[in-house]
Design a protein around this motif. Sequence first.
Motif, mmCIF file in Angstrom:
data_model
loop_
_atom_site.group_PDB
_atom_site.id
_atom_site.type_symbol
_atom_site.label_atom_id
_atom_site.label_comp_id
_atom_site.label_asym_id
_atom_site.label_seq_id
_atom_site.Cartn_x
_atom_site.Cartn_y
_atom_site.Cartn_z
ATOM 1 N N ILE A 54 44.417 60.574 33.239
ATOM 2 C CA ILE A 54 42.962 60.704 33.316
ATOM 3 C C ILE A 54 42.439 59.985 34.547
ATOM 4 N N LEU A 55 42.891 58.756 34.770
ATOM 5 C CA LEU A 55 42.444 57.998 35.933
ATOM 6 C C LEU A 55 42.905 58.661 37.225
ATOM 7 N N ARG A 56 44.117 59.156 37.245
ATOM 8 C CA ARG A 56 44.645 59.792 38.452
ATOM 9 C C ARG A 56 43.851 61.054 38.800
ATOM 10 N N MET A 57 43.396 61.787 37.806
ATOM 11 C CA MET A 57 42.598 62.974 38.086
ATOM 12 C C MET A 57 41.220 62.589 38.610
ATOM 13 N N LEU A 58 40.635 61.536 38.071
ATOM 14 C CA LEU A 58 39.353 61.071 38.597
ATOM 15 C C LEU A 58 39.484 60.579 40.037
ATOM 16 N N THR A 83 41.442 61.981 42.115
ATOM 17 C CA THR A 83 41.906 63.192 42.803
ATOM 18 C C THR A 83 43.349 63.074 43.263
ATOM 19 N N LEU A 84 44.122 62.247 42.563
ATOM 20 C CA LEU A 84 45.557 62.149 42.829
ATOM 21 C C LEU A 84 46.339 63.180 42.022
ATOM 22 N N ALA A 85 45.671 63.840 41.086
ATOM 23 C CA ALA A 85 46.256 64.924 40.297
ATOM 24 C C ALA A 85 45.126 65.871 39.938
ATOM 25 N N GLU A 86 45.459 67.151 39.755
ATOM 26 C CA GLU A 86 44.455 68.153 39.404
ATOM 27 C C GLU A 86 44.730 68.691 38.017
ATOM 28 N N PRO A 87 43.681 68.987 37.252
ATOM 29 C CA PRO A 87 43.896 69.611 35.944
ATOM 30 C C PRO A 87 44.389 71.041 36.102
ATOM 31 N N ILE A 97 36.049 68.767 35.253
ATOM 32 C CA ILE A 97 35.743 67.335 35.288
ATOM 33 C C ILE A 97 34.477 67.171 36.120
ATOM 34 N N THR A 98 33.489 66.474 35.548
ATOM 35 C CA THR A 98 32.203 66.261 36.204
ATOM 36 C C THR A 98 31.938 64.773 36.317
ATOM 37 N N VAL A 99 31.426 64.342 37.472
ATOM 38 C CA VAL A 99 31.073 62.941 37.708
ATOM 39 C C VAL A 99 29.645 62.898 38.239
ATOM 40 N N ALA A 100 28.778 62.164 37.543
ATOM 41 C CA ALA A 100 27.370 62.009 37.944
ATOM 42 C C ALA A 100 26.702 63.358 38.168
ATOM 43 N N GLY A 101 27.020 64.295 37.293
ATOM 44 C CA GLY A 101 26.384 65.601 37.356
ATOM 45 C C GLY A 101 26.958 66.547 38.381
ATOM 46 N N GLU A 102 27.972 66.115 39.134
ATOM 47 C CA GLU A 102 28.592 66.966 40.142
ATOM 48 C C GLU A 102 30.032 67.266 39.751
ATOM 49 N N ARG A 106 35.599 65.382 48.112
ATOM 50 C CA ARG A 106 35.519 64.146 48.901
ATOM 51 C C ARG A 106 34.232 63.385 48.609
ATOM 52 N N GLU A 107 33.117 64.103 48.496
ATOM 53 C CA GLU A 107 31.833 63.447 48.250
ATOM 54 C C GLU A 107 31.784 62.823 46.856
ATOM 55 N N VAL A 108 32.260 63.557 45.857
ATOM 56 C CA VAL A 108 32.249 63.025 44.485
ATOM 57 C C VAL A 108 33.198 61.842 44.381
ATOM 58 N N ARG A 109 34.310 61.932 45.092
ATOM 59 C CA ARG A 109 35.314 60.871 45.055
ATOM 60 C C ARG A 109 34.753 59.533 45.530
ATOM 61 N N LYS A 110 33.747 59.561 46.396
ATOM 62 C CA LYS A 110 33.143 58.318 46.889
ATOM 63 C C LYS A 110 32.469 57.522 45.779
#
Length: 258
Positions: A59-63, A65-69, A74-79, A90-94
Amino acid sequence: MSVEVDTKTEDTKTKELIRFEKVTKRFGDNTVLDGLDFSVDSGKHVTLIGPSGSGKTTILRMLMTLAEPDEGTITVAGEQLFPAGEKQIREVRKKIGMVFQQFNLFPNMSVLRNITEAPVTVLGLSKDEAEARARELLDLVGLADKCDERPSRLSGGQQQRVAIARALAMRPQVLLLDEVTSALDPELVAGVLDVLRDIARTTDITMLCVTHEMNFARDISDQVLMFDSGRVIEAGSPEKIFNDPEHDRTREFLSAVL
């Protein structure tokens, strides 16, 4: 000392920050996550517990972006993080910072530059602003006097505290913690956990933590999720999970680790 962590705007403070919807991840014939649904609200501290191989670190690795589902979103802060184009990823990863089991510090850089390098090159902060922020964070983690040291001259516990400061320097909305004490000698564990407790207590940052340190999980968590075979089998407050678990597998796991 309380260091402000710029984690969210006013209208997102009570909103969902992370959402996994029907996320499946396979490695060959092994299904690590099986149609996983779960979410984390802004400002909350959520700990994932369960046996090794149950999918927690994936789960952490996908967040990160070290692994893909293989399936799901997967959504972070609405994106949307996955599926998404490379620029959006790249933008969400920040918005996400992570502290790994291994410290992964740059050996050829001073402690201060380890912390300032990414804010300057990725976020575009000025050197002065990045250094001021780094010094505040080194004070927070108890290493204000180590700015000019190289990582090789620090103990494992000190290196991990630098890694925590480095993650926070990017002003992430969520901090991921992956078994951050597992590589440390036992006598160094308490110091690192105390730093994380202080961060949990004095900042608004959202934390998603994988750990086998059950007392730490009990202390910092708003919610604990018990994983087994790629699914959440039980979720609740630390008091509920540790004192009165409902699932036989949760009781079995806790009896082995407590």
